[in-house]
Enzyme design. Sequence first.
Site, PDB file in Angstrom:
ATOM      1  N   GLY A 257      -8.416  -1.396   2.291  1.00 29.63           N
ATOM      2  CA  GLY A 257      -7.770  -1.443   0.986  1.00 29.63           C
ATOM      3  C   GLY A 257      -6.275  -1.173   1.059  1.00 29.63           C
TER       4      GLY A 257
ATOM      5  N   ASN B  42      -9.224   6.785  -8.422  1.00 28.17           N
ATOM      6  CA  ASN B  42     -10.035   7.387  -7.368  1.00 28.17           C
ATOM      7  C   ASN B  42     -10.318   8.863  -7.609  1.00 28.17           C
ATOM      8  OD1 ASN B  42      -7.139   7.166  -6.851  1.00 28.17           O
ATOM      9  ND2 ASN B  42      -7.531   8.402  -5.028  1.00 28.17           N
TER      10      ASN B  42
ATOM     11  N   GLN C 102     -12.091   1.229  -5.748  1.00 33.55           N
ATOM     12  CA  GLN C 102     -13.110   2.171  -6.224  1.00 33.55           C
ATOM     13  C   GLN C 102     -14.113   1.535  -7.166  1.00 33.55           C
ATOM     14  OE1 GLN C 102     -13.805   5.151  -5.197  1.00 33.55           O
ATOM     15  NE2 GLN C 102     -11.969   5.772  -4.080  1.00 33.55           N
TER      16      GLN C 102
ATOM     17  N   SER D  16     -12.385  -2.857  -0.636  1.00 34.74           N
ATOM     18  CA  SER D  16     -12.590  -2.186   0.648  1.00 34.74           C
ATOM     19  C   SER D  16     -14.079  -2.001   0.894  1.00 34.74           C
ATOM     20  CB  SER D  16     -11.879  -0.831   0.611  1.00 34.74           C
ATOM     21  OG  SER D  16     -12.317  -0.016   1.670  1.00 34.74           O
ATOM     22  N   ALA D  17     -14.478  -2.059   2.173  1.00 34.06           N
ATOM     23  CA  ALA D  17     -15.907  -1.980   2.502  1.00 34.06           C
ATOM     24  C   ALA D  17     -16.440  -0.550   2.506  1.00 34.06           C
ATOM     25  CB  ALA D  17     -16.167  -2.626   3.862  1.00 34.06           C
ATOM     26  N   HIS D  18     -15.640   0.425   2.985  1.00 38.19           N
ATOM     27  CA  HIS D  18     -16.217   1.741   3.272  1.00 38.19           C
ATOM     28  C   HIS D  18     -16.450   2.590   2.028  1.00 38.19           C
ATOM     29  CE1 HIS D  18     -12.852   4.782   3.120  1.00 38.19           C
ATOM     30  NE2 HIS D  18     -12.161   3.673   3.057  1.00 38.19           N
TER      31      HIS D  18
ATOM     32  N   THR E 120      -7.400 -11.191  15.595  1.00 34.40           N
ATOM     33  CA  THR E 120      -8.807 -11.519  15.802  1.00 34.40           C
ATOM     34  C   THR E 120      -9.634 -10.894  14.687  1.00 34.40           C
ATOM     35  OG1 THR E 120      -8.500 -11.596  18.185  1.00 34.40           O
ATOM     36  CG2 THR E 120     -10.752 -11.280  17.403  1.00 34.40           C
TER      37      THR E 120
ATOM     38  N   CYS F  62      -6.845  11.367   1.178  1.00 33.44           N
ATOM     39  CA  CYS F  62      -5.581  11.120   1.885  1.00 33.44           C
ATOM     40  C   CYS F  62      -4.591  12.235   1.663  1.00 33.44           C
ATOM     41  CB  CYS F  62      -4.956   9.818   1.448  1.00 33.44           C
ATOM     42  SG  CYS F  62      -6.091   8.615   0.829  1.00 33.44           S
TER      43      CYS F  62
END
Lengths: 365, 386
Positions: free
Chosen positions: B69, B154, B182, B202-204, B240, B328
Site C-alpha cells: 500500500g 486506520n 483498510q 494491500s494484501a496483508h 520481477t 508505523c
Amino acid sequence: MIPFYTTDFGNPSSAHPFGWRAKQATEASRSEVASLIGASPREIVFTSGATEANNLALRGLLERVSDPHNRGHLITGVTEHPAVLDVCDTLELQGVDVTRLPVDAHGQIDAGQLRDSLRPDTFLVSLMAANNEIGTLHPLAEIGSILSDHPALWHCDAAQAAGKIPIDVKALGIDLLSISAHKLYGPKGQGALYVSRRRPAIRLAPLQEGGGQERGIRSGTLNVPGIVGLGTACELAASEMQGEAERLQRLRDRLVSHLTTNLPQLRINGHPEQRLPGCVSICFDGVDGRDLLLQLQQDVALSAGAACASGHAGPSHVLASVGLSDEQAASTLRFGLGRGTTTQQIDTVAERVVEVCTRVSALAS
Amino acid sequence: MIYLDHNATTPIRPEVRTAMLPFFDESFGNPSSPHTVGRRVADAVDGSRAQVADALGVATDTIHFTSGGTEADNWALKGVLDAHWLKHRSHGRLVTSSTEHHAVLDTANTLARHGVTVAYQPVDENGIVDVQALMETVAASPAPQLVSLLHANNETGVLQPVAQLGAALRERGVLFHVDAVQSLGKVDLQELAQVVDLMSISAHKINGPKGTGALYIRPGVEIEPLLHGGGQEQGRRPGTLHAAGIVGFGAAVEAATHDGLASMARLGELRDRLQDGLSDLVGDVVVHGGNVDRLAQTLSVSFVGVEAEAVLLGLDQVGIAAASGSACTSDSPEPSHVLLAMGVEPRVASSAVRFSLGWGNDEAQIDQILEMLPPLIARLREMSVF
C-alpha cells in the site's frame, strides 16, 4: 518463511510480542545478508527487489547530492540492467550528465577509460558486478582502486553476482550494492540495498515514504517472510558458494565442450574466465534462436536473453554492445545453470541442442 | 495470545497459504520468461489480477501490482504530479486531509518541499471531511491536479464520504485517489471504484501476504512510474513480479469478498460487544468516531486518566495484543495526529487504544478482554498521576 505467514505473522513495527518476534526475525536476516557481502547489519536496507534497490540508489542519491544548478555527472556502462539504464535516462532528462562506458568484445569496461571519464563533479559510478545475459564480471578490484581516491560513490548492481561469487564490499570499496533474493534461491518480491556507513555519510532520499521503516529510507510494512527467506538464502549461499561454483563451472564446461565438439559454428559470448560460473551465452550462427527455443521447449526451459525484456522484440542491448550483429544476437541463447542442474541434464540438453541445430542447419542449406 | 491488532497486519488464511506455496516450489518461474516454466506463473498472475479486478468491478488491465500500500500511495501522488510537471512545467496542487496515513502525508510533505501546493482539509469531531468545504477548496484557483483521501481511517475506522466526493470531483474533472488499504474486504468497493481514478490496496490487511499491494489506475489517467527499468506491468511498474505474493493476494481478495459481508456482520457484533462492555464496565471512556459510519471491526477508545502505553503493557501481560495507534508510529510518543485533528484533547488522545478485530477472533476472546480490562484500568487509574 512459512511461520511468518501464519503463526509469527506480526508487523515488526508493532509494540507487542507478535511484532517483537517479527522484528527479531528481520534483524537476524539483516545480519545474514550483511555477512554475505562483508557489511554490517546497519548498512542493509530491505527493498521489494533489485529493481527498487537500483532505483533507490541512483535516484535517492541525486536528490541529496546535486544542487539544482549543477546536477552533476554520473558514469555507468552500456551493458547495465534496464533497472539502471532506464533510471539513468530519467536522470539525464533531469539535467544529470551521463557517461555510458562502452565494453570490449568480452563485455568488460576498460578501467583506464573509467579513470579518464571521472570528473570533479562525478558523484556516482554505477557498474554492475556480473552481467545478467552473458555472465561477464567487470574488473571489480580495478574499479575499486580507481575510485578509492575520488569522491564519487560506487553503486554496484550485484543482483546476479551476490551469492554466486565472493563479494566483499569493504575490500572492493563499494558504497551501494543491490541484491535480489530470487536470484539466489530466495523468494521473489524481496531485495536489499547495501548503503555504506562511510564518512561523509551517504544520505539517500526515499522513493517511498510514510511510516518511517528502515530508518526512513524505505517506508512500508516490512515483508517479514520475504526478508526471512532472503536471510536464509544468503546464509546458504555463503556456506555453499565455493563448492557450488566449482560444480557449476564443471557442468558449464561440459556443456560448452560437448557443443563445440559437435557444432562448428559456435561463438561463446562473454569473458572466458572473468565470468559467473553458471551462466553461458552461446551464439549458434545461422540458426534462428526462436526456432531453437521452440524445438527445445518441451524439454528445456531457457531464454534468448533477459526475462524482463522478453516482451519486447528488439535485439539485446548487451549482445549488440559486445559486437554481435542483429542476426547473431537473434541466434543467441542463454543457459543459466543452477542448484538443481545435474550432469545428466547437461548431457541431455547438449544432445538435444546438437540434434536440433544439426537438423535446422541441414534444412537451411 | 489474543490478537486484536488486525489493522496493523493479519495472518494469512489456510487457503491463501495453499494457493501460494506452489509458487515458492515447483512453480518458481519468472512470469516474464517465455518458456513453459515462466508462462505457467504468468497465467497464475493473470488469474490473480482478474480476482482483484473482479473484487473492485474494474477491468483487469487497470490493476498494477506493487510491493504494498505504501508504494501504491507514493506512486499515485508522485506519479500524477510528476506527469503534470513533465507536461506543463508547473508544480501543481494537491488536496488531501489532515487525518491521512503517513504514506500519503509524508509524500505530500515531500511534494510540498519540491514546490507542489498542498492543502490539508480539516475534519470534524467525528473525523470526517466536509464535502462542501472540500469542493470549495477544490474550486479555488489554480485547480488541483489530484485529491487524495483515505477511505477508512486506520486508527478510528471512520469512513470518509468518498463516493459522494468522487462523483463531484469527476464532474469538475479533478483526479481522485483513494487509499482503500483498510477498507478492502471490509466494505464493498465496487461502486466507489466507478467514481475514483486511482485506488491503493494491500494484501496483508486482508489475510494475504506482506509485500504485495496494487494500484488501480483508471484508463486514460496520466501518471509517471515510480520505478524505472524492465517492462513489467505494461511498462508502468518494473521488477520481477512477486508471483507467490500476487497469487496470495488474489486468493485473499477472493476469500474476503466471498464471505466478506457475513464475516463483517459477525465482527461488528463482537466489536459492539466490546465497546458496550467497556463503556459499562470501565466507565469514563471516549469512543472515537463512534457516532458515524466506520469499519465494523475497529474500535478506538480512550480510557481517560491512563496512558495508552500502560494499558498495552498490562494487556500484553495477560496475553492480549492491541495498539495505541498505527503500527508505523508505535515508536513515537506523540499522540495520534488523527485524534488531534478531530479536536480530541492531547491528554485524551494519549489514552487511546485501538482494538482491531479480524478473522480468528471470537466471542470468548472478547469476553476474556471484558473480564481482564476493567480491573486493569481501575488499578492504573489508582496509580496514575497522569
